[in-house]
Motif scaffolding. Structure first.
Motif, short mmCIF file in Angstrom:
data_model
loop_
_atom_site.label_atom_id
_atom_site.label_comp_id
_atom_site.label_asym_id
_atom_site.label_seq_id
_atom_site.Cartn_x
_atom_site.Cartn_y
_atom_site.Cartn_z
N SER A 9 0.86 -1.14 -0.06
CA SER A 9 -0.11 -0.03 0.16
C SER A 9 0.93 1.33 -0.16
O SER A 9 1.90 1.27 0.69
N MET A 10 0.39 2.18 -0.62
CA MET A 10 1.08 3.42 -0.81
C MET A 10 1.17 4.36 0.54
O MET A 10 2.16 5.15 0.76
N ASP A 11 0.27 4.06 1.30
CA ASP A 11 0.08 4.67 2.77
C ASP A 11 1.38 4.38 3.49
O ASP A 11 1.54 5.34 4.39
N LEU A 12 1.94 3.41 3.24
CA LEU A 12 3.15 3.02 4.17
C LEU A 12 4.25 3.86 3.79
O LEU A 12 5.25 3.96 4.46
N VAL A 13 4.46 4.26 2.71
CA VAL A 13 5.56 5.20 2.22
C VAL A 13 5.29 6.70 2.34
O VAL A 13 6.09 7.62 2.12
N VAL A 14 4.14 7.23 2.66
CA VAL A 14 3.67 8.66 2.71
C VAL A 14 4.03 8.85 4.22
O VAL A 14 3.49 8.42 5.29
N PRO A 15 4.99 9.97 4.67
CA PRO A 15 5.32 10.29 5.96
C PRO A 15 4.22 10.74 6.70
O PRO A 15 3.09 11.57 5.90
N ASN A 16 3.92 10.41 7.98
CA ASN A 16 2.75 10.80 8.68
C ASN A 16 3.09 11.05 10.12
O ASN A 16 3.01 10.01 10.90
N SER A 17 3.35 12.21 10.29
CA SER A 17 3.77 12.31 11.72
C SER A 17 2.74 12.01 12.77
O SER A 17 3.27 11.72 13.91
N TYR A 18 1.60 12.41 12.56
CA TYR A 18 0.56 12.12 13.61
C TYR A 18 0.33 10.74 13.86
O TYR A 18 0.41 10.34 14.94
N ARG A 19 0.36 9.76 12.90
CA ARG A 19 0.34 8.38 13.20
C ARG A 19 1.56 7.74 13.86
O ARG A 19 1.34 7.29 14.78
N GLY A 60 12.04 6.25 11.08
CA GLY A 60 12.56 7.91 11.04
C GLY A 60 13.87 7.80 10.28
O GLY A 60 14.10 8.75 9.51
N SER A 61 14.68 6.56 10.23
CA SER A 61 15.97 6.73 9.39
C SER A 61 15.53 6.79 8.03
O SER A 61 16.58 7.15 7.39
N HIS A 62 14.48 6.35 7.56
CA HIS A 62 13.96 6.21 6.15
C HIS A 62 13.21 7.41 5.85
O HIS A 62 12.48 7.43 4.65
N HIS A 63 13.21 8.53 6.69
CA HIS A 63 12.40 9.74 6.40
C HIS A 63 10.93 9.61 6.27
O HIS A 63 10.26 10.06 5.54
N SER A 64 10.35 8.54 7.15
CA SER A 64 9.03 8.17 7.19
C SER A 64 8.15 8.81 8.23
O SER A 64 6.90 8.60 8.17
N VAL A 65 8.67 9.59 8.74
CA VAL A 65 8.12 10.30 10.14
C VAL A 65 7.59 11.69 9.44
O VAL A 65 6.41 11.67 9.82
N SER A 66 8.17 12.62 8.88
CA SER A 66 7.86 13.65 8.10
C SER A 66 8.21 13.94 6.92
O SER A 66 9.62 13.69 6.59
N ARG A 67 7.82 14.80 5.93
CA ARG A 67 8.34 15.16 4.81
C ARG A 67 9.56 16.24 5.15
O ARG A 67 10.42 16.39 4.44
N ASN A 68 9.45 16.90 6.27
CA ASN A 68 10.41 18.10 6.56
C ASN A 68 11.50 17.23 7.36
O ASN A 68 11.30 16.40 8.45
N GLN A 69 12.72 17.09 6.81
CA GLN A 69 13.76 16.44 7.38
C GLN A 69 14.17 16.83 8.73
O GLN A 69 14.35 15.77 9.64
N SER A 70 14.16 17.84 9.01
CA SER A 70 14.59 18.31 10.42
C SER A 70 13.57 17.86 11.39
O SER A 70 14.07 17.53 12.51
N TRP A 71 12.42 18.15 11.16
CA TRP A 71 11.16 17.68 11.93
C TRP A 71 11.24 16.06 11.89
O TRP A 71 11.33 15.42 13.34
N ASN A 72 11.48 15.33 10.89
CA ASN A 72 11.55 13.90 10.87
C ASN A 72 12.84 13.51 11.95
O ASN A 72 12.63 12.63 12.75
N ASP A 73 13.93 13.99 11.95
CA ASP A 73 14.94 13.58 12.38
C ASP A 73 15.07 13.99 13.89
O ASP A 73 15.38 13.44 15.04
#
Length: 182
Positions: free
Chosen positions: A1-11, A60-73
């Protein structure tokens, strides 16, 4: 599913919050109880949820938390990796090397699996589990921690200072609340 690769900070924050609530609840129950069974159960729950935090850190190491890299990291470090003693950049370097060299002699995870065998080879019997528990209770499991630190060394100052700061905050909190016996 494409939902798995879309960063979603809330989830991601929802899942990390559940893990932290379970860790803090287990710690609270262990502190209030003087029952060795409750301590044992709490340690199993805490260890299990720390492992879950590592999985969320992997995301998070795969940048899957947020599209904003700083926020993700930042989220990955503060809520996932630093509390379990890992640095994001060191892990990212190790893990991306694994992806680049998957299944080859240059795959760093194969090195890990080689030295971890036969301790973690399947199938695992109940006697093998008991052996590992007793080994860890005696402190002998520290050799595995040392091997992992060598395998995934810190890559930046933040990889060292972040986990050190989290450990300091933890111990400061324990001392300030008179729960340093943990």
């Amino acid at each position: 599913s494409m939902d798995l690769v879309v960063p979603n900070s809330y989830r991601w924050l929802f899942y990390v919050s559940i893990d932290w609530m379970m860790i803090l609840t287990a710690m609270g129950l262990a502190i209030k109880s003087e029952n060795i069974f409750i301590f044992w159960l709490a340690s199993l729950i805490i260890g299990n949820r720390q492992h879950a935090l590592a999985f969320l850190g992997h995301d998070g190491s795969h940048h899957s938390v947020s599209r904003n890299q700083s926020w993700n990291d930042s989220l990955t470090c503060i809520f996932s990796f630093w509390p379990i003693g890992l640095g994001l950049q060191g892990y990212r370097r190790f893990h991306f090397s694994h992806h680049r060299h998957l299944g080859t002699s240059a795959d760093p995870e194969l090195l890990h699996k080689t030295w971890a065998a036969p301790d973690f080879s399947l199938p695992v019997t109940k006697y093998k589990i008991l052996f590992h528990v007793l080994r860890d209770l005696t402190g002998y499991g520290i050799r595995d921690v040392i091997r992992l630190v060598r395998l995934v060394p810190p890559a930046t100052a933040a990889d060292i200072l972040g986990p050190a700061a989290m450990t300091g905050v933890f111990w400061f909190s324990c001392i300030m609340t008179n729960h340093y016996e943990i």
